[in-house]
Scaffold this motif. Structure first.
Motif, PDB file in Angstrom:
ATOM      1  N   GLY A  59       0.822  -1.168  -0.083  1.00 58.20           N
ATOM      2  CA  GLY A  59      -0.063  -0.154   0.026  1.00 58.20           C
ATOM      3  C   GLY A  59       0.840   1.311   0.210  1.00 58.20           C
ATOM      4  N   ASN A  60       0.208   2.364   0.077  1.00 55.92           N
ATOM      5  CA  ASN A  60       1.109   3.519  -0.323  1.00 55.92           C
ATOM      6  C   ASN A  60       0.770   4.556   1.036  1.00 55.92           C
ATOM      7  N   ASN A  61       0.073   4.088   2.115  1.00 55.66           N
ATOM      8  CA  ASN A  61      -0.082   4.775   3.198  1.00 55.66           C
ATOM      9  C   ASN A  61       0.441   4.134   4.586  1.00 55.66           C
ATOM     10  N   ASP A  62       0.863   4.703   5.385  1.00 61.00           N
ATOM     11  CA  ASP A  62       1.516   3.974   6.463  1.00 61.00           C
ATOM     12  C   ASP A  62       0.703   4.083   7.705  1.00 61.00           C
ATOM     13  N   ASN A  63      -0.388   4.822   7.451  1.00 61.78           N
ATOM     14  CA  ASN A  63      -1.265   4.623   8.498  1.00 61.78           C
ATOM     15  C   ASN A  63      -2.284   3.610   8.534  1.00 61.78           C
ATOM     16  N   TYR A  64      -2.180   2.702   7.494  1.00 63.31           N
ATOM     17  CA  TYR A  64      -3.139   1.516   7.479  1.00 63.31           C
ATOM     18  C   TYR A  64      -2.399   0.242   7.190  1.00 63.31           C
ATOM     19  N   VAL A  65      -3.044  -0.767   7.442  1.00 63.20           N
ATOM     20  CA  VAL A  65      -2.546  -2.063   7.034  1.00 63.20           C
ATOM     21  C   VAL A  65      -3.443  -2.622   6.192  1.00 63.20           C
ATOM     22  N   VAL A  66      -3.245  -3.028   4.905  1.00 64.55           N
ATOM     23  CA  VAL A  66      -4.234  -3.413   4.110  1.00 64.55           C
ATOM     24  C   VAL A  66      -3.924  -5.066   3.709  1.00 64.55           C
ATOM     25  N   SER A  67      -4.884  -5.939   3.893  1.00 65.58           N
ATOM     26  CA  SER A  67      -4.635  -7.144   3.329  1.00 65.58           C
ATOM     27  C   SER A  67      -5.850  -7.907   2.554  1.00 65.58           C
ATOM     28  N   SER A  68      -5.465  -8.840   1.954  1.00 65.40           N
ATOM     29  CA  SER A  68      -6.570  -9.354   1.127  1.00 65.40           C
ATOM     30  C   SER A  68      -6.800 -11.052   1.283  1.00 65.40           C
ATOM     31  N   SER A  69      -8.085 -11.479   0.557  1.00 65.96           N
ATOM     32  CA  SER A  69      -8.034 -12.753   0.689  1.00 65.96           C
ATOM     33  C   SER A  69      -9.381 -13.166  -0.705  1.00 65.96           C
ATOM     34  N   GLU A  70      -9.044 -14.282  -0.733  1.00 64.03           N
ATOM     35  CA  GLU A  70      -9.884 -14.826  -1.855  1.00 64.03           C
ATOM     36  C   GLU A  70     -11.455 -15.541  -1.388  1.00 64.03           C
ATOM     37  N   SER A  71     -11.504 -15.729  -0.214  1.00 64.42           N
ATOM     38  CA  SER A  71     -12.471 -16.061   0.406  1.00 64.42           C
ATOM     39  C   SER A  71     -13.061 -15.495   1.664  1.00 64.42           C
ATOM     40  N   TYR A  72     -14.196 -15.296   2.059  1.00 60.65           N
ATOM     41  CA  TYR A  72     -14.800 -14.644   3.069  1.00 60.65           C
ATOM     42  C   TYR A  72     -15.568 -15.387   3.892  1.00 60.65           C
ATOM     43  N   ASP A  73     -15.315 -15.157   5.234  1.00 59.44           N
ATOM     44  CA  ASP A  73     -16.260 -15.893   6.443  1.00 59.44           C
ATOM     45  C   ASP A  73     -16.940 -14.855   6.934  1.00 59.44           C
ATOM     46  N   ARG A  74     -18.343 -14.652   6.976  1.00 56.39           N
ATOM     47  CA  ARG A  74     -19.128 -13.600   7.569  1.00 56.39           C
ATOM     48  C   ARG A  74     -19.036 -13.486   9.013  1.00 56.39           C
ATOM     49  N   GLU A  75     -18.669 -14.598   9.850  1.00 58.77           N
ATOM     50  CA  GLU A  75     -18.725 -14.361  11.411  1.00 58.77           C
ATOM     51  C   GLU A  75     -17.279 -13.719  11.760  1.00 58.77           C
TER      52      GLU A  75
END
Length: 542
Positions: free
Chosen positions: A100-116
């Motif tokens: 990412g380009n902002n030190d104020n945030y941590v950005v992550s990603s996944s290809e699946s999602y669990d609502r709970e």
């Protein structure tokens, strides 16, 4: 009183000056600097989401997307709230941190999602969860052919991504989440796409390749089970379009840095970059040179198990110590008799053989403009002189080819002497050129059918429902290394069906024991898939 009047005048004057300056500043903001300040403010409130798709789509020939076909879930957490607990929750979600380009945030990603799990992440960390389209999937189809993009600016770095970068990028887009001045993502704003070029916001939809996604995936599934590294090229025989192209080991285009840092060569596209001795598949070129020179198809030679070429003595592997005895052209091709082909090469001449190999597309790149492709090598005048005719005639020595070149050569035989080239986009039209006579191509095609029926490919299940050959092939076993350490690569190249060919298939297996035993089963499985999936008898794409 006079002094007070003077001071009052000074105050009024200073006030007027300040007002004028403020008015000027306001005018600058509104008329001149507004865009700059707005851009600066906007830049501070946008969180770059690297890895999301911002480019044109790469489609297969039927319009199915080869990239950006999967959803990606993006998690944004303020840096001061990113704790060990947040990291643990993200791990359970299968999320990985992205650039990412902002030190104020941590950005992550996944290809699946669990609502709970997502709900808990929001409650405990104040995370923002967004949905976007991912450029690549974890098991990306046709990764070597497609290539990958630079993480920094999303520009094409290899393969089709680089070859057609201008059309796929259009603008240098980036995708952002928009936040307010306090760092809170603005409800309803969601994701925002911007471009470096503000004058034009149009981006081309993408490119339509000649690849068949179903066949491509089937080929990858077949070779993923192989212990040895290998390469496969499947062409649409009628157009020269690449129907499938695969190479192992594979790689993950979302984690290029790890592959670059590794000691392996997983980024190498063996189908276009791998240079190998062709072994006996080169006998196609030798046979074509001999027939075009006028040597009769009824030609016979004696095979005693070995043959001398100057000071070299070269054995006939398929004939054993005793050899084949007197053997004719067709049987020698089917049995891959080295003795016959060395004597045929001596009668034909080294210059004629190399010239024919050039006509058949060897020794030069097959795909115009493709960035990751090697030229191979044909013996020079100096290299093919004297004793070298022995190795030249059986595809050994300094001769090197790529699998895509062998596929092109094979398609010339399947197309009755017509070179259709090799291309990657549906709209590209091959410049058909007759490079050998129809009679020569038909004769070699008949001999390739004999390989399937009675020759080195007879052990493969390549018969059609009527008992005849489903495919016409040539096998090859190519030696590499030094005298102290000799290894072999296995080749099978051919086309199917024999009448009115639709597909050319070329298989190379590194370190294979022989062409028929290592590359043969792969070829066999691909033909079986084509038959069972109903891939035959489809209108040709031009």
């Amino acid at each position: 009183m006079g002094e007070m009047a003077v001071n009052l005048k000074k105050i009024v004057f200073m006030t007027a000056v300040v007002i004028v300056l403020l008015v000027c500043r306001l005018a600058y903001i509104q008329l001149v600097g507004g865009d700059e300040l707005a851009e600066a403010t906007r830049a501070q409130s946008m969180i770059a989401l690297e890895g999301s798709n911002t480019r044109g789509i790469i489609y297969d020939r039927n319009g199915s997307p080869l990239v950006a076909d999967d959803e990606k879930y993006i998690y944004i957490i303020k840096a001061d709230r990113f704790t060990d607990r947040a990291e643990a929750l993200l791990k359970e979600l299968g999320a990985e941190e992205v650039d990412g380009n902002n030190d104020n945030y941590v950005v992550s990603s996944s290809e699946s999602y669990d609502r709970e799990m997502g709900k808990r992440l929001i409650e405990e960390t104040g995370a923002y969860i967004l949905q976007a389209s991912a450029r690549y999937s974890d098991s990306q189809t046709a990764a070597h052919l497609i290539g990958y993009v630079n993480r920094r600016d999303a520009s094409g770095a290899a393969g089709l991504e680089l070859m057609y970068d201008e059309g796929l990028s259009g603008l240098n887009k980036r995708i952002y989440a928009v936040a307010d001045v306090k760092g809170n993502i603005l409800p309803g704003r969601g994701l925002m796409i911007t471009a470096d070029d503000k004058e034009d916001s149009y981006v081309k939809d993408g490119i339509r390749t000649t690849v068949d996604k179903g066949i491509q995936q089937a080929v990858e599934d077949i070779i993923d089970e192989m212990e040895n590294n290998c390469a496969v090229v499947v062409l649409d025989s009628r157009t020269g379009g690449v129907t499938a192209m695969a190479s192992t080991p594979g790689f993950d285009p979302d984690h290029i840095d790890s592959h670059i840092a590794s000691q392996g060569d997983e980024l190498m596209n063996r189908a276009t970059q791998g240079e190998y001795a062709p072994g006996s598949v080169f006998k196609i070129a030798v046979a074509a040179a001999a027939l075009e020179k006028g040597i009769d198809i009824g030609q016979e030679y004696e095979c005693s198990g070995s043959v001398k070429a100057g000071s070299l003595t070269i054995g006939c592997e398929t004939g054993g110590d005793a050899g084949h005895g007197t053997i004719g052209f067709e049987d020698a091709f089917a049995q891959s008799c080295n003795s016959f082909f060395i004597k045929l090469g001596q009668q034909t001449g080294a210059d004629e053989i190399v010239e024919m190999a050039e006509k058949l597309g060897l020794g030069r790149k097959a795909i115009d403009g493709y960035p990751q492709e090697s030229s191979g090598h044909l013996m020079t005048k100096q290299e093919r002189g004297g004793d070298a005719i022995g190795n030249l005639s059986i595809g050994q020595g300094e001769t090197l080819v790529t699998p895509v070149q062998v596929a092109r050569m094979t398609n010339i035989i399947a197309s009755e002497g017509m070179d259709r080239g090799v291309h990657l986009l549906v709209e590209d039209e091959a410049d058909d050129e007759l490079v050998i006579s129809k009679e020569t191509a038909r004769t070699i095609g008949e001999m390739m059918e004999s390989v399937t029926e009675t020759g080195t490919g007879a052990g493969l299940d390549l018969s059609n429902e009527g008992g005849g050959p489903e495919a016409a092939i040539k096998t090859g076993t190519a030696e590499y290394g030094s005298e102290d350490s000799v290894g072999t690569h296995g080749w099978v190249t051919g086309y199917t069906p024999c009448d009115e060919p639709e597909y050319v298939i070329t298989v190379l297996v590194e370190g294979g024991s022989s062409g028929s035993s290592s590359a043969g089963p792969v070829f066999e499985e691909i033909v079986e898939y084509l038959r069972k999936s109903g891939s035959y008898s489809r209108p040709a794409l031009a």
